[in-house]
Design a protein around this motif. Structure first.
Motif, PDB file in Angstrom:
ATOM      1  N   ILE A 164       0.864  -1.181   0.000  1.00 54.09           N
ATOM      2  CA  ILE A 164       0.000   0.000   0.000  1.00 54.09           C
ATOM      3  C   ILE A 164       0.901   1.232   0.000  1.00 54.09           C
ATOM      4  CG2 ILE A 164      -1.835   1.236   1.210  1.00 54.09           C
ATOM      5  CD1 ILE A 164      -2.528  -1.398   2.597  1.00 54.09           C
ATOM      6  N   ARG A 165       0.707   2.092  -0.967  1.00 56.54           N
ATOM      7  CA  ARG A 165       1.484   3.327  -1.051  1.00 56.54           C
ATOM      8  C   ARG A 165       0.531   4.512  -0.898  1.00 56.54           C
ATOM      9  NH1 ARG A 165       4.915   2.385  -6.510  1.00 56.54           N
ATOM     10  NH2 ARG A 165       2.785   2.463  -7.330  1.00 56.54           N
ATOM     11  N   ASP A 166       0.733   5.298   0.138  1.00 58.93           N
ATOM     12  CA  ASP A 166      -0.133   6.446   0.373  1.00 58.93           C
ATOM     13  C   ASP A 166       0.661   7.522   1.093  1.00 58.93           C
ATOM     14  OD1 ASP A 166       0.097   5.050   2.784  1.00 58.93           O
ATOM     15  OD2 ASP A 166      -1.792   5.847   3.534  1.00 58.93           O
ATOM     16  N   GLY A 167       0.034   8.680   1.268  1.00 58.71           N
ATOM     17  CA  GLY A 167       0.678   9.772   1.976  1.00 58.71           C
ATOM     18  C   GLY A 167       1.970  10.191   1.296  1.00 58.71           C
ATOM     19  N   GLU A 168       2.920  10.611   2.107  1.00 62.95           N
ATOM     20  CA  GLU A 168       4.221  11.037   1.608  1.00 62.95           C
ATOM     21  C   GLU A 168       5.182   9.844   1.592  1.00 62.95           C
ATOM     22  OE1 GLU A 168       5.515  14.288   3.928  1.00 62.95           O
ATOM     23  OE2 GLU A 168       3.894  15.631   3.315  1.00 62.95           O
ATOM     24  N   ASP A 169       5.091   9.062   0.541  1.00 61.79           N
ATOM     25  CA  ASP A 169       5.964   7.901   0.343  1.00 61.79           C
ATOM     26  C   ASP A 169       5.850   6.885   1.470  1.00 61.79           C
ATOM     27  OD1 ASP A 169       6.921   9.044  -2.000  1.00 61.79           O
ATOM     28  OD2 ASP A 169       8.493  10.138  -0.952  1.00 61.79           O
ATOM     29  N   ARG A 170       4.698   6.801   2.117  1.00 60.86           N
ATOM     30  CA  ARG A 170       4.502   5.778   3.149  1.00 60.86           C
ATOM     31  C   ARG A 170       4.134   4.466   2.470  1.00 60.86           C
ATOM     32  NH1 ARG A 170      -0.138   5.928   7.773  1.00 60.86           N
ATOM     33  NH2 ARG A 170      -1.413   5.495   5.948  1.00 60.86           N
ATOM     34  N   GLN A 171       4.767   3.380   2.884  1.00 55.41           N
ATOM     35  CA  GLN A 171       4.533   2.078   2.278  1.00 55.41           C
ATOM     36  C   GLN A 171       4.212   1.053   3.368  1.00 55.41           C
ATOM     37  OE1 GLN A 171       7.643   0.849  -0.354  1.00 55.41           O
ATOM     38  NE2 GLN A 171       7.453   2.637  -1.679  1.00 55.41           N
TER      39      GLN A 171
END
Length: 606
Positions: A517-524
């Motif tokens: 899951i990739r969301d926000g500021e490069d959060r994985q």
């Protein structure tokens, strides 16, 4: 009937058409030379009126009266033949097999729209699939099938640090006796346990290097493998916590805590104030906002607390509200001032004037409590330790560690964005002296990890166990989100506004394997998708449990038998309209009806 409704204008058009048709027949009869028989004109006018009525009934068929009964819903493994009473409606969901005389529907919501007023709903088979597990306004009858033999519950471990232990827990169904094994990625069995029907189990092992790994949980009986499922484990390299220990006097507890922290790679600073401006230990740190913001945890005893000034206490309180952890360590009777200060932090303490002995070992005839710090090794009883006889009176405090009698040794509660806790044990170092440094480390590790400042490990949340081909909810999403699949393709996610602060989106994985899951500021956030056929007992047990819960939350009083109006069928009226229009056409085409009837009579006589 409203003037603006389509029904009104449909009726108006039909009425105008019928009136024009009757006027045409009257004018045609007057102008005809010679004029036809009046009865023929009357028949044509009657057929025209009748055709207009049938056209109206075709377009707006009258509702039929239906007696409400039980809506019988066939699910997976429902019987092929179901007995119904008058008024009952039998529907079959897609996962149901062949069911005689059942009406096929794509989901339960469709069945309730077609038949909106059942007295109750009876569910047959294994239970409702997740898409149909919504509360119902009518009583629900469900006779749960027996539990499957395999796994009925499974808890996937949270991300952990390298070298730390993780636990895989679960429960088995109706299997009489068997064995559960935890197998590492190399195929080696790292833990095992025996289970019986309905029993829970917990297997544990340690992680290794940071990264993603797939362990395997296997359930066996005498005949072989009953069921197995992959256990995904994520190991994350973590920054050691920064800890400051403030003491009012030197002692063995501080000495061994410093030694354990050095062995564990924890950045721990010890500062001992013996009075008269003399300080021992590491270089002293100023207790101001800048210093405290760089710390994750402060451990302080009652003597050092009483020696601090009001400004330093206020700085500690502000740091806790900002996210830092604070562990209070009483070493003797507490003064009224200290009790009042600590109560202001949310920990109201009573007692504590005496030190009392306690044991971590449970009695021989009782199993260990879940919140104790773990069983002792066989043949090596743990030493008797001492604690301050203190009781946390705040009902919001959470017990972190307990002794063999269930008495809390450590408790904590939230304060702002941080946590404040109390540790009543005064001589935990005795565990090291008696050859049990492992137990000593387990207790202090639990204290540090639970109370210290939370690290920046915000993650998306996967609801339940993801399976290929099945919907899974992904929550706690931020910004533009997508899922990187096993095949390298990115699938965009749309956050459902109805989920509010949980910020959830639905995802249908197509292939098993690791996804990100990739969301926000490069959060994985990586997560594993199980094959569709992995551990089917888990699916059956979850379906059974959810349907039972649904029947428990539904109204218990059935609606009394009544009648309802269902939309009528237009086809009988349409067939009648065709017949009437055919007769009307024939009457208009054949003007010499008398001659036709005479010819017909002569043919019949011949």
């Amino acid at each position: 009937m409203s003037v603006s409704s389509p029904t009104f204008w449909t009726a108006a058009v039909i009425v105008v058409a019928v009136v024009l048709g009757v006027v045409r027949l009257v004018l045609w009869h007057r102008k005809a030379e010679p004029p036809g028989p009046r009865w023929r004109t009357a028949v044509l006018m009657g057929l025209t009126l009748f055709a207009g009525l049938l056209l109206w009934l075709t377009l707006s068929p009258p509702a039929s009266i239906v007696r409400t009964g039980t809506l019988i819903v066939a699910t997976a493994e429902a019987p092929g033949t179901v007995q119904t009473a008058p008024g009952d409606i039998l529907v079959a969901l897609p996962e149901a097999g062949p069911v005689t005389d059942a009406i096929r529907v794509p989901d339960l919501a469709t069945a309730l729209r077609r038949y909106p007023t059942p007295a109750r709903v009876r569910i047959l088979g294994q239970g409702l699939a997740p898409r149909d597990q919504s509360p119902l306004p009518v009583p629900v009858e469900f006779t749960a099938p027996p539990l499957p033999r395999g796994l009925t519950d499974l808890s996937i471990p949270e991300p952990t640090a390298p070298g730390a232990t993780f636990v895989v827990g679960g429960q088995v169904g109706s299997l009489a006796a068997g064995t559960v094994e935890l197998i590492d990625p190399a195929g080696e069995v790292v833990d095992t346990g025996r289970v019986r029907a309905g029993e829970r189990f917990a297997l544990m092992t340690a992680t290794r290097a940071p990264g993603l790994a797939l362990f395997t949980l296997r359930l066996l009986d005498l005949a072989g493998v009953v069921e197995q499922i992959a256990v995904p484990v994520e190991t994350i390299a973590q920054t050691p916590p920064r800890v400051l220990v403030l003491a009012g006097a030197p002692g063995a507890e501080t000495k061994y805590l410093k030694r354990w922290a050095e062995d564990s790679g924890i950045d721990l600073t010890v500062n001992i104030d013996v009075g008269a401006g003399v300080q021992l230990g590491d270089a002293p740190l100023p207790l101001n906002a800048g210093t405290l913001n760089d710390l994750d945890l402060v451990v302080i005893d009652d003597r050092r607390w009483e020696a601090m000034g009001g400004g330093q206490r206020a700085a500690l309180t502000a740091a806790v509200n900002g996210g830092m952890g604070l562990l209070l360590r009483p070493t003797g009777p507490l003064s009224a001032t200290t009790r009042r200060d600590w109560a202001g932090l949310g920990l109201s303490l009573s007692g504590g004037d005496e030190a009392v002995p306690f044991s971590l070992d449970p009695p021989e005839d009782e199993p260990p409590e879940a919140e104790t710090s773990g069983p002792a090794e066989e043949g090596e009883p743990l030493p008797e330790l001492a604690r301050r006889d203190l009781t946390v009176e705040d009902s919001g405090a959470i017990a972190l560690l307990r002794d063999a009698d269930g008495i809390a040794l450590a408790s904590w509660r939230s304060l702002g964005r941080g946590r404040v806790g109390v540790w009543t044990v005064t001589d935990s170092y005795a565990l090291v002296l008696t050859g049990r440094p492992d137990r000593y480390g387990e207790m202090w590790s639990a204290l540090f990890s639970e109370i210290a400042r939370a690290g920046d490990h915000s993650r998306a949340e996967v609801q339940g166990i993801a399976r290929a081909g099945q919907r899974v909810a992904l929550c706690r999403l931020t910004g533009q989100s997508n899922v990187l699949g096993q095949d390298g393709r990115a699938h965009a996610l749309r956050i459902d506004p109805a989920t509010g602060d949980r910020a959830c989106a639905a995802f249908w994985p197509e292939q098993p394997g690791w996804h990100v899951i990739r969301d926000g500021e490069d959060r994985q956030t990586p997560f594993y998708v199980q094959p569709a056929d992995a551990a089917p007992s888990l699916v059956l047990a979850a379906t059974r449990s959810a349907t039972l819960a649904l029947s428990g939350t539904a109204p218990t009083r059935a609606a009394p038998p009544s009648t309802s109006h269902a939309p009528g069928s237009p086809w009988p009226w349409f067939v009648g309209l065709l017949i009437v229009l055919s007769v009307l056409w024939w009457f208009e085409r054949n003007r010499d009806i008398g001659g036709f009837l005479a010819s017909l009579r002569s043919r019949l006589r011949a």
